[in-house]
Write a protein that holds these residues in place. Structure first.
Motif, PDB file in Angstrom:
ATOM      1  N   UNK A 179       0.843  -1.194   0.000  1.00 35.36           N
ATOM      2  CA  UNK A 179       0.000   0.000   0.000  1.00 35.36           C
ATOM      3  C   UNK A 179       0.879   1.246   0.000  1.00 35.36           C
ATOM      4  N   UNK A 180       0.543   2.172  -0.888  1.00 35.78           N
ATOM      5  CA  UNK A 180       1.302   3.401  -1.075  1.00 35.78           C
ATOM      6  C   UNK A 180       0.401   4.592  -0.782  1.00 35.78           C
ATOM      7  N   UNK A 181       0.976   5.662  -0.222  1.00 27.98           N
ATOM      8  CA  UNK A 181       0.197   6.863   0.058  1.00 27.98           C
ATOM      9  C   UNK A 181       0.974   8.115  -0.319  1.00 27.98           C
ATOM     10  N   UNK A 182       0.224   9.148  -0.673  1.00 28.50           N
ATOM     11  CA  UNK A 182       0.805  10.479  -0.905  1.00 28.50           C
ATOM     12  C   UNK A 182      -0.206  11.515  -0.456  1.00 28.50           C
ATOM     13  N   UNK A 183       0.295  12.569   0.179  1.00 28.24           N
ATOM     14  CA  UNK A 183      -0.545  13.687   0.604  1.00 28.24           C
ATOM     15  C   UNK A 183      -0.319  14.838  -0.377  1.00 28.24           C
ATOM     16  N   UNK A 184      -1.377  15.219  -1.100  1.00 28.57           N
ATOM     17  CA  UNK A 184      -1.277  16.194  -2.175  1.00 28.57           C
ATOM     18  C   UNK A 184      -1.976  17.489  -1.776  1.00 28.57           C
ATOM     19  N   UNK A 185      -1.282  18.610  -1.942  1.00 26.28           N
ATOM     20  CA  UNK A 185      -1.889  19.922  -1.716  1.00 26.28           C
ATOM     21  C   UNK A 185      -2.647  20.350  -2.969  1.00 26.28           C
ATOM     22  N   UNK A 186      -3.856  20.842  -2.788  1.00 27.57           N
ATOM     23  CA  UNK A 186      -4.692  21.235  -3.939  1.00 27.57           C
ATOM     24  C   UNK A 186      -5.296  22.622  -3.675  1.00 27.57           C
ATOM     25  N   UNK A 187      -4.482  23.655  -3.751  1.00 31.10           N
ATOM     26  CA  UNK A 187      -4.976  25.008  -3.427  1.00 31.10           C
ATOM     27  C   UNK A 187      -6.122  25.477  -4.324  1.00 31.10           C
ATOM     28  N   UNK A 188      -6.190  24.996  -5.567  1.00 27.85           N
ATOM     29  CA  UNK A 188      -7.276  25.420  -6.463  1.00 27.85           C
ATOM     30  C   UNK A 188      -8.557  24.631  -6.228  1.00 27.85           C
ATOM     31  N   UNK A 189      -8.470  23.573  -5.395  1.00 23.11           N
ATOM     32  CA  UNK A 189      -9.603  22.712  -5.039  1.00 23.11           C
ATOM     33  C   UNK A 189     -10.086  21.831  -6.181  1.00 23.11           C
ATOM     34  N   UNK A 190      -9.370  21.820  -7.305  1.00 21.33           N
ATOM     35  CA  UNK A 190      -9.671  20.924  -8.418  1.00 21.33           C
ATOM     36  C   UNK A 190      -8.470  20.011  -8.639  1.00 21.33           C
ATOM     37  N   UNK A 191      -8.738  18.770  -9.007  1.00 17.64           N
ATOM     38  CA  UNK A 191      -7.625  17.831  -9.126  1.00 17.64           C
ATOM     39  C   UNK A 191      -7.905  16.767 -10.183  1.00 17.64           C
ATOM     40  N   UNK A 192      -6.913  16.565 -11.039  1.00 15.81           N
ATOM     41  CA  UNK A 192      -6.832  15.409 -11.928  1.00 15.81           C
ATOM     42  C   UNK A 192      -5.509  14.714 -11.625  1.00 15.81           C
ATOM     43  N   UNK A 193      -5.495  13.374 -11.632  1.00 15.31           N
ATOM     44  CA  UNK A 193      -4.251  12.692 -11.249  1.00 15.31           C
ATOM     45  C   UNK A 193      -4.220  11.271 -11.803  1.00 15.31           C
ATOM     46  N   UNK A 194      -2.998  10.760 -11.889  1.00 12.48           N
ATOM     47  CA  UNK A 194      -2.758   9.378 -12.271  1.00 12.48           C
ATOM     48  C   UNK A 194      -1.483   8.904 -11.604  1.00 12.48           C
ATOM     49  N   UNK A 195      -1.093   7.660 -11.853  1.00 15.63           N
ATOM     50  CA  UNK A 195       0.042   7.058 -11.152  1.00 15.63           C
ATOM     51  C   UNK A 195       1.049   6.479 -12.143  1.00 15.63           C
ATOM     52  N   UNK A 196       2.294   6.874 -11.968  1.00 16.74           N
ATOM     53  CA  UNK A 196       3.378   6.271 -12.735  1.00 16.74           C
ATOM     54  C   UNK A 196       4.057   5.226 -11.855  1.00 16.74           C
ATOM     55  N   UNK A 197       3.986   3.981 -12.272  1.00 16.10           N
ATOM     56  CA  UNK A 197       4.565   2.877 -11.510  1.00 16.10           C
ATOM     57  C   UNK A 197       5.856   2.418 -12.168  1.00 16.10           C
TER      58      UNK A 197
END
Length: 582
Positions: free
Chosen positions: A70-88
């Protein structure tokens, strides 16, 4: 790379909105298959030179089971909108990009391919009370704690502690007795009391309510109850009531009306009746109950009148007595719509109210932020007993189970789970441990250092023993000569340590460390890390901490100096709680 094992979804379990415009993302992969993971993320509307302005952040490996990591990351989103994906990236340095559309070419990635949070609303954040994170609870089974006023003893009350309890025994425990012994709780370091039901009922345990708006007369008067709550608050102790809304007692007036009038009763739909034979009343009816107990008819919380009645009951006690929380009995057998309404109504009265459900299994459906703040963490108890008491699993298997438990819920929920090692529904922990003081000490060390809000069952601190109900509900022993002083002093020390170390009251990032012979986890802050190490085996075991810094032994209250590659050896039954500072 085993792509079929990779999993993420935009549910709160895997993408949890936290305070301060941050989100915790979680990814599951096959064990020992992935070397590293990067989150590629950004605002879908931020572009430069016709390219999406995406950022990268390395995910942290937080734990693993026998089949998954299990992997985790804490992401700051000041604009309150987010798109994301994962590079493995695997161990052969081959990479692949995982998105909402599956596996795609990273070079051709567009925001529309990615997982999406269109807008992060503050109303979507868990609004559980902050004070719960620092609370140490004491479950007070009122009828067995102390008899302070014999004038309100029910008929047939037995002398205090005159025998091991039987199912229908009364010993006269009451609010006056709890008031008289409150200093015992203060000296322990208790900051929250969880009261088992106090509404008028037939039994000694009061889970068979007769009148939801009356205090049981065996416990005292409402003025005594108010004095008790006021005294608790003056000493910095929160008070949580126990609500039994899944079922009533058989003497509940509305149920008695149905028994008397049958189909013509105005309250027939308050319960779950079907055609059949009800022998004790002669009526041609039968009814659903809690656990096939005929004296506990199940309430129909879908019925508007029942729902209104019970919500009014909860509002009355919350307003009139200024309580701080509700523990909800058999919460998993009540419909979700009722609990959503319960939360809405109670939070309108007290926005800082703690709502705790009794659920013994995976409680995810109740922990999305619109029903409960937390549940009683019985899987924690089960894992602890299997390792320390029953010795049916190894330290490594225990670690894997605890990783599964850690990743079962959203990131923000863990701190509000009520961790426990015993209750009125389980054998006493000292009995479970075979009366072995060293084993019990390891269990309590785990309880008071693990994330969550820990709860101590009355009398466990002095070494009370007992099997299953009713034996686990014996009278509190007030002859101090009989107390297990070593255990009491140890629990006091552990509670004091928890209260003084911020990482121990849910401020640190939990990380489990795999070891064949030791239980080891860390709580990591920005400048400090605490390691908890327990040896439940019959052999000496060693481990090495590669972290460099100034080390302290918190249990011995001693400085270990500036070290790198600190080695630790523990004999069977030994433990260590170490802190390293940069």
């Amino acid at each position: 790379m085993e792509k079929s094992a990779v999993f993420h979804e935009t549910t709160k379990k895997y993408a949890c909105v936290c305070a301060n415009e941050t989100i915790v993302l979680r990814l599951k992969t096959k064990v020992n298959d992935i070397h590293s993971v990067n989150v590629i993320y950004g605002d879908p509307y931020e572009w430069k030179d016709k390219k999406w302005k995406a950022s990268e952040q390395l995910m942290e490996l937080i734990g693993e089971t026998d089949v998954h990591q299990f992997w985790e990351a804490r992401i700051a989103i000041p604009s309150k909108r987010l798109r994301y994906g994962f590079e493995l990236i695997d161990f052969e340095n081959e990479s692949a990009f995982y998105s909402e559309k599956g596996w795609i070419d990273k070079c051709q990635m567009d925001p529309s391919d990615c997982f999406c949070f269109p807008y992060i609303h503050s109303s979507e954040q868990h609004d559980s009370p902050e004070w719960v994170k620092k609370t140490v609870w004491y479950q007070l089974f009122l009828e067995r704690f102390a008899n302070g006023d014999e004038l309100n003893d029910p008929p047939g009350t037995l002398p205090w502690g005159s025998r091991r309890p039987k199912a229908n025994d009364f010993f006269g425990g009451d609010l006056a007795g709890a008031l008289q012994h409150m200093d015992h709780l203060v000296q322990l370091g208790i900051t929250g009391i969880y009261l088992t039901p106090i509404f008028e009922a037939t039994s000694n345990h009061k889970y068979d309510t007769i009148d939801y708006k009356s205090l049981d007369p065996a416990f005292g008067s409402t003025s005594t109850l108010k004095s008790f709550i006021s005294a608790c608050h003056e000493k910095g102790i929160r008070v949580m009531f126990d609500a039994v809304f899944n079922h009533s007692g058989i003497l509940f007036a509305q149920f008695q009306d149905v028994l008397e009038k049958g189909n013509s009763s105005l309250y027939k739909d308050w319960f779950h009746f079907t055609e059949g034979s009800l022998q004790q009343s002669g009526q041609s009816l039968t009814y659903e109950t809690f656990a096939f107990v005929e004296t506990m008819p199940k309430l129909n919380t879908k019925n508007h009148e029942v729902k209104t009645y019970l919500l009014d009951v909860a509002a009355y006690w919350t307003k009139e007595f200024g309580i701080d929380g509700w523990r909800l009995d058999v919460a998993n057998e009540v419909d979700h719509a009722f609990w959503k309404a319960f939360r809405h109504n109670m939070r309108a009265i007290n926005p800082d109210l703690y709502i705790l459900g009794e659920v013994w299994h995976d409680s995810s459906p109740w922990l999305d932020g619109d029903e409960f703040d937390g549940v009683m963490n019985y899987p924690f108890l089960s894992n602890a007993l299997d390792l320390f008491a029953r010795k049916s699993i190894t330290p490594l298997q225990f670690t894997e189970r605890m990783v599964s438990l850690q990743t079962m819920y959203p990131h923000t929920v863990t701190a509000h789970l009520l961790t426990l090692v015993g209750s009125h529904d389980t054998p006493r922990i000292k009995t479970e441990c075979g009366n072995d003081a060293a084993v019990a000490r390891l269990v309590f060390t785990l309880l008071f250092t693990y994330p969550g809000t820990p709860c101590l069952y009355y009398g466990d601190e002095i070494g009370l023993t007992g099997g299953m109900d009713p034996d686990c509900r014996q009278c509190m022993e007030w002859d101090e000569e009989t107390w297990d002083r070593t255990l009491l002093d140890d629990i006091r020390m552990l509670i004091q340590l928890r209260n003084q170390e911020s990482l121990l009251h849910n401020e640190g990032q939990l990380r489990w460390h795999r070891h064949n012979s030791l239980v080891c986890f860390s709580l990591e802050g920005t400048k400090e890390t605490i390691y908890v190490v327990l040896n439940p085996t019959e052999e000496q075991a060693m481990t090495t901490f590669e972290q460099e810094g100034n080390w302290e032994d918190l249990l011995q209250n001693s400085a270990l100096g500036h070290k790198k590659n600190l080695q630790l050896a523990l004999l069977p039954g030994e433990r260590a709680v170490l802190k390293v500072s940069q």
